[in-house]
Design a protein around this motif. Structure first.
Motif, PDB file in Angstrom:
ATOM      1  N   GLN A   1     -21.811  -5.314 -29.051  1.00 45.58           N
ATOM      2  CA  GLN A   1     -23.190  -4.649 -29.076  1.00 45.58           C
ATOM      3  C   GLN A   1     -23.301  -3.566 -28.006  1.00 45.58           C
ATOM      4  OE1 GLN A   1     -26.523  -6.951 -28.158  1.00 45.58           O
ATOM      5  NE2 GLN A   1     -27.804  -5.174 -28.332  1.00 45.58           N
ATOM      6  N   LYS A   2     -23.801  -2.190 -28.065  1.00 47.80           N
ATOM      7  CA  LYS A   2     -23.566  -1.111 -27.259  1.00 47.80           C
ATOM      8  C   LYS A   2     -25.000  -0.635 -26.920  1.00 47.80           C
ATOM      9  CE  LYS A   2     -19.417  -0.158 -29.401  1.00 47.80           C
ATOM     10  NZ  LYS A   2     -18.661   0.498 -30.462  1.00 47.80           N
ATOM     11  N   SER A   3     -25.209  -0.113 -25.675  1.00 51.82           N
ATOM     12  CA  SER A   3     -26.579   0.429 -25.378  1.00 51.82           C
ATOM     13  C   SER A   3     -26.115   1.815 -24.522  1.00 51.82           C
ATOM     14  CB  SER A   3     -27.274  -0.580 -24.411  1.00 51.82           C
ATOM     15  OG  SER A   3     -27.768  -1.744 -25.237  1.00 51.82           O
ATOM     16  N   TYR A   4     -27.341   2.574 -24.842  1.00 53.82           N
ATOM     17  CA  TYR A   4     -27.101   4.039 -24.167  1.00 53.82           C
ATOM     18  C   TYR A   4     -28.292   4.156 -23.583  1.00 53.82           C
ATOM     19  CZ  TYR A   4     -22.978   4.258 -27.037  1.00 53.82           C
ATOM     20  OH  TYR A   4     -21.706   4.145 -27.510  1.00 53.82           O
ATOM     21  N   GLN A   5     -28.368   5.407 -22.530  1.00 60.47           N
ATOM     22  CA  GLN A   5     -29.631   5.913 -21.764  1.00 60.47           C
ATOM     23  C   GLN A   5     -29.891   6.732 -22.763  1.00 60.47           C
ATOM     24  OE1 GLN A   5     -30.422   9.449 -19.146  1.00 60.47           O
ATOM     25  NE2 GLN A   5     -29.176   8.190 -17.879  1.00 60.47           N
ATOM     26  N   THR A   6     -31.164   6.788 -23.001  1.00 60.08           N
ATOM     27  CA  THR A   6     -31.824   7.559 -24.143  1.00 60.08           C
ATOM     28  C   THR A   6     -31.683   9.002 -24.106  1.00 60.08           C
ATOM     29  OG1 THR A   6     -33.578   5.719 -24.088  1.00 60.08           O
ATOM     30  CG2 THR A   6     -34.100   7.966 -25.208  1.00 60.08           C
ATOM     31  N   SER A   7     -31.702   9.490 -23.058  1.00 65.48           N
ATOM     32  CA  SER A   7     -31.608  10.855 -22.846  1.00 65.48           C
ATOM     33  C   SER A   7     -30.074  11.482 -23.086  1.00 65.48           C
ATOM     34  CB  SER A   7     -32.282  11.340 -21.454  1.00 65.48           C
ATOM     35  OG  SER A   7     -31.281  11.030 -20.402  1.00 65.48           O
ATOM     36  N   LEU A   8     -29.250  10.722 -22.922  1.00 69.38           N
ATOM     37  CA  LEU A   8     -27.801  11.102 -23.099  1.00 69.38           C
ATOM     38  C   LEU A   8     -27.178  10.502 -24.433  1.00 69.38           C
ATOM     39  CD1 LEU A   8     -26.554  10.967 -19.397  1.00 69.38           C
ATOM     40  CD2 LEU A   8     -27.074  12.954 -20.683  1.00 69.38           C
ATOM     41  N   LYS A   9     -28.002   9.706 -25.110  1.00 72.83           N
ATOM     42  CA  LYS A   9     -27.225   8.829 -26.305  1.00 72.83           C
ATOM     43  C   LYS A   9     -26.500   9.653 -27.280  1.00 72.83           C
ATOM     44  CE  LYS A   9     -28.763   5.448 -29.681  1.00 72.83           C
ATOM     45  NZ  LYS A   9     -29.677   4.587 -30.316  1.00 72.83           N
ATOM     46  N   SER A  10     -26.897  10.814 -27.506  1.00 72.18           N
ATOM     47  CA  SER A  10     -26.267  11.731 -28.593  1.00 72.18           C
ATOM     48  C   SER A  10     -24.957  12.315 -27.929  1.00 72.18           C
ATOM     49  CB  SER A  10     -27.216  13.155 -28.700  1.00 72.18           C
ATOM     50  OG  SER A  10     -27.255  13.745 -27.919  1.00 72.18           O
ATOM     51  N   ARG A  11     -24.616  12.234 -26.836  1.00 68.96           N
ATOM     52  CA  ARG A  11     -23.486  12.858 -26.160  1.00 68.96           C
ATOM     53  C   ARG A  11     -22.434  11.648 -25.845  1.00 68.96           C
ATOM     54  NH1 ARG A  11     -24.989  15.674 -21.136  1.00 68.96           N
ATOM     55  NH2 ARG A  11     -22.651  16.215 -21.071  1.00 68.96           N
ATOM     56  N   LEU A  12     -22.891  10.581 -25.555  1.00 70.68           N
ATOM     57  CA  LEU A  12     -22.041   9.277 -25.056  1.00 70.68           C
ATOM     58  C   LEU A  12     -21.535   8.278 -26.247  1.00 70.68           C
ATOM     59  CD1 LEU A  12     -24.441   8.361 -22.066  1.00 70.68           C
ATOM     60  CD2 LEU A  12     -22.248   9.800 -22.153  1.00 70.68           C
ATOM     61  N   THR A  13     -20.359   7.862 -26.024  1.00 72.14           N
ATOM     62  CA  THR A  13     -19.725   6.775 -26.758  1.00 72.14           C
ATOM     63  C   THR A  13     -19.136   5.820 -25.808  1.00 72.14           C
ATOM     64  OG1 THR A  13     -19.468   8.414 -28.704  1.00 72.14           O
ATOM     65  CG2 THR A  13     -18.201   6.269 -28.624  1.00 72.14           C
ATOM     66  N   ILE A  14     -19.316   4.565 -26.110  1.00 67.20           N
ATOM     67  CA  ILE A  14     -18.549   3.579 -25.077  1.00 67.20           C
ATOM     68  C   ILE A  14     -18.139   2.559 -26.155  1.00 67.20           C
ATOM     69  CG2 ILE A  14     -20.414   1.973 -25.103  1.00 67.20           C
ATOM     70  CD1 ILE A  14     -19.976   1.233 -22.384  1.00 67.20           C
ATOM     71  N   SER A  15     -16.752   2.210 -25.658  1.00 67.95           N
ATOM     72  CA  SER A  15     -16.041   1.246 -26.497  1.00 67.95           C
ATOM     73  C   SER A  15     -15.154   0.663 -25.566  1.00 67.95           C
ATOM     74  CB  SER A  15     -15.033   2.048 -27.497  1.00 67.95           C
ATOM     75  OG  SER A  15     -14.223   2.642 -26.638  1.00 67.95           O
ATOM     76  N   LYS A  16     -14.580  -0.617 -26.346  1.00 65.79           N
ATOM     77  CA  LYS A  16     -13.697  -1.315 -25.446  1.00 65.79           C
ATOM     78  C   LYS A  16     -12.317  -1.728 -26.158  1.00 65.79           C
ATOM     79  CE  LYS A  16     -16.096  -5.649 -26.219  1.00 65.79           C
ATOM     80  NZ  LYS A  16     -15.251  -6.658 -26.930  1.00 65.79           N
ATOM     81  N   ASP A  17     -11.492  -2.020 -25.499  1.00 69.23           N
ATOM     82  CA  ASP A  17     -10.073  -2.777 -26.063  1.00 69.23           C
ATOM     83  C   ASP A  17      -9.966  -3.847 -25.252  1.00 69.23           C
ATOM     84  OD1 ASP A  17      -7.375  -3.369 -26.688  1.00 69.23           O
ATOM     85  OD2 ASP A  17      -6.993  -1.207 -27.033  1.00 69.23           O
ATOM     86  N   THR A  18     -10.283  -5.206 -25.835  1.00 67.49           N
ATOM     87  CA  THR A  18     -10.264  -6.325 -25.123  1.00 67.49           C
ATOM     88  C   THR A  18      -8.857  -6.656 -24.674  1.00 67.49           C
ATOM     89  OG1 THR A  18     -12.381  -7.125 -26.179  1.00 67.49           O
ATOM     90  CG2 THR A  18     -10.635  -8.900 -25.329  1.00 67.49           C
TER      91      THR A  18
END
Lengths: 109, 121
Positions: B58-75
């Motif tokens: 599950q991912k969450s983003y700051q509202t104002s930057l959401k369109s520019r951010l992507t978070i991911s993980k490689d466990t």
């Protein structure tokens, strides 16, 4: 989006004196409130979580209280190592989000 | 011992995409009681939360930057990656990753040392 407002922006304190820092949330955050200390050139350090629980190893001169929208961090008898910037931070779970206050700088008077 | 370490470019040109990596040790990104955030701090300014990823992806983003951010993980690699598109000089900052603990009301108990990024042509 929850806005966190800290006051004052700067607090001038003499070593040995106490300091009280305030943090207000624009809407209730229950007890999902943390305090951090940051010194120049360093990463923030967790001091308090759950509004009032001291992190491991934190001296007892640090205490915190509050719930809902109003929170306080109190430092009794400031030591030289306590002069720093302090941030409050809230966690909201619907949807998950975190917000920091703008910080309070505790400086030597 | 729990550690997090950020890595990425020191200098990025405006409009480019910034990719930052947080390599963690001492805990697993699959642990349901732990998760990771990215936070930044422009010079002389306050901390700003950017994005968060939970163990279940599950991912969450700051509202104002959401369109520019992507978070991911490689466990398997113990890494959390943040990408920010179309960077601007206003994105110049020290970028931190930090671990959050469920039992700490998701407070951030361990932080990386931070990595400084300058956006300039």
């Amino acid at each position: 989006e929850i806005v966190m407002t800290q006051s004052p922006a700067t607090l001038s304190v003499s070593p040995g004196d106490g300091a009280t820092l305030s943090c207000r949330a624009s809407q209730t955050v229950s007890r999902n409130l943390a305090w951090y200390q940051q010194k120049p050139g360093q990463a923030p350090r967790l001091l308090i979580y759950g509004a009032s629980t001291r992190a491991s190893g934190l001296p007892a001169r640090f205490s915190a209280s509050g719930s809902g929208t109003r929170f306080t961090l109190t430092i009794s008898s400031l030591q030289s190592e306590d002069f720093a910037v302090y941030y409050c931070q809230q966690y909201d779970n619907l949807p998950p989000s975190w917000t920091f206050g703008q910080g309070t700088k505790v400086e030597i008077k | 011992q729990v550690t997090l370490k950020e890595s990425g470019p020191v200098l990025v040109k405006p409009t480019e995409t910034l990719t930052l990596t947080c390599t963690v040790s001492g805990f697993s990104l699959s642990n349901g009681r732990m998760s990771v955030s990215w936070i930044r701090q422009p010079p002389g300014k306050a901390l700003e939360w950017l994005a968060h990823i939970f163990s279940d992806d599950q991912k969450s983003y700051q509202t104002s930057l959401k369109s520019r951010l992507t978070i991911s993980k490689d466990t398997s690699k113990s890494q959390v990656v943040l990408t920010m598109t179309n960077v601007d000089p206003a994105d110049t900052a020290t970028y931190y990753c930090a671990r959050s603990l469920l039992q700490f009301h998701y407070a951030m108990d361990v932080w990386g040392q931070g990595t400084t990024v300058t956006v300039s042509s």
